[in-house]
Write an enzyme that holds these catalytic residues in place. Structure first.
Site, PDB file in Angstrom:
ATOM      1  N   CYS A  18     133.470  13.069  53.738  1.00  0.00           N
ATOM      2  CA  CYS A  18     132.031  12.779  53.752  1.00  0.00           C
ATOM      3  C   CYS A  18     131.329  13.885  52.974  1.00  0.00           C
ATOM      4  CB  CYS A  18     131.499  12.617  55.178  1.00  0.00           C
ATOM      5  SG  CYS A  18     131.641  14.076  56.223  1.00  0.00           S
ATOM      6  N   ASN A  21     131.285  17.290  56.029  1.00  0.00           N
ATOM      7  CA  ASN A  21     132.475  17.454  56.886  1.00  0.00           C
ATOM      8  C   ASN A  21     132.119  18.001  58.271  1.00  0.00           C
ATOM      9  OD1 ASN A  21     135.601  19.351  56.917  1.00  0.00           O
ATOM     10  ND2 ASN A  21     135.323  17.224  57.439  1.00  0.00           N
ATOM     11  N   CYS A  23     129.802  15.739  60.411  1.00  0.00           N
ATOM     12  CA  CYS A  23     129.403  14.586  61.243  1.00  0.00           C
ATOM     13  C   CYS A  23     130.416  13.441  61.183  1.00  0.00           C
ATOM     14  CB  CYS A  23     128.034  14.051  60.813  1.00  0.00           C
ATOM     15  SG  CYS A  23     126.713  15.262  60.891  1.00  0.00           S
ATOM     16  N   ARG A  24     130.492  12.757  60.030  1.00  0.00           N
ATOM     17  CA  ARG A  24     131.271  11.509  59.957  1.00  0.00           C
ATOM     18  C   ARG A  24     132.774  11.708  59.808  1.00  0.00           C
ATOM     19  NH1 ARG A  24     127.881   9.275  55.063  1.00  0.00           N
ATOM     20  NH2 ARG A  24     127.821  11.536  54.733  1.00  0.00           N
ATOM     21  N   SER A  25     133.201  12.491  58.801  1.00  0.00           N
ATOM     22  CA  SER A  25     134.649  12.564  58.556  1.00  0.00           C
ATOM     23  C   SER A  25     135.434  13.229  59.693  1.00  0.00           C
ATOM     24  CB  SER A  25     134.966  13.194  57.196  1.00  0.00           C
ATOM     25  OG  SER A  25     134.450  14.495  57.081  1.00  0.00           O
ATOM     26  N   ASP A 140     124.891   8.319  56.945  1.00  0.00           N
ATOM     27  CA  ASP A 140     124.861   9.731  57.327  1.00  0.00           C
ATOM     28  C   ASP A 140     123.975   9.926  58.564  1.00  0.00           C
ATOM     29  OD1 ASP A 140     124.683  12.428  57.461  1.00  0.00           O
ATOM     30  OD2 ASP A 140     124.069  12.723  55.375  1.00  0.00           O
TER      31      ASP A 140
END
Ligand code: 4NP
Length: 170
Positions: A18, A21, A23-25, A140
């Site tokens: 993401c 690195n 939040c999402r990934s 995001d």
């Protein structure tokens, strides 16, 4: 997906990417690790971000909280994506179209032909969407309330389940 996946240990090496690195990934990494283990799939997963702002940090507190709520274990230290990962991973999976684009540009600069997939392309419920469709993005959640992180986790769980099913068939 390339047919020659797997390293010398016969493991498929997957990297989730993401922007930050945090939040999402990291969520995608934790969920895929859990689901792959559950399915008995030999898979090594990690994650990184195209940006360097949070290198060395833990995941975002909201990511940690929602993962914990659903029982996922996570140990995380932010790293920035490096070009050598194109060769050191079998599958590189971006969270949104901008991450995908950034990675494709980086590969081109390196003279590499890399296939960067979007995580939600693996969600069976979205298989009708054309390549590049905005709905294939994991949005995001940074600076959004915790419910947006729960929403991201829902998307991640559905997509990684599809990915594990595809990899298990190979
Ligand atoms: P992520 O979210 O890409 O899901 O980790 C973000 C985290 C930090 C920033 C942007 C997105 N940032 O600009 O610092």
């Amino acid at each position: 997906m390339p047919s020659s996946l797997k390293d010398q240990n016969n493991e498929i090496r997957v990297m989730m990417v993401c922007l930050g690195n945090i939040c999402r990934s990291p969520m995608a990494e934790a969920v895929l690790a859990f689901q792959a283990k559950d399915a008995g799939l030999a898979l090594k997963v990690d994650s990184s971000g195209t940006g360097d702002w949070h290198v060395g940090q833990n995941a975002h507190p909201n990511s940690l909280k929602v993962l914990q709520e659903r029982g996922y274990a996570i140990k995380h230290k932010v790293k920035q994506f490096k070009p050598r990962y194109f060769n050191e991973r079998d599958l590189i999976i971006a969270m949104d179209l901008s991450n995908q684009n950034d990675l494709e540009e980086m590969a081109e600069e390196q003279g590499l032909k890399a296939e960067i997939r979007l995580l939600r392309e693996f969600d069976p419920a979205l298989s009708h969407l054309p390549k590049g469709h905005q709905q294939l993005a994991v949005p995001d959640p940074y600076h959004h309330p915790i419910d947006e992180f729960r929403n991201v986790l829902n998307m991640v769980e559905a997509a990684t389940a599809g990915l594990v099913a595809q990899l298990a068939k190979r």
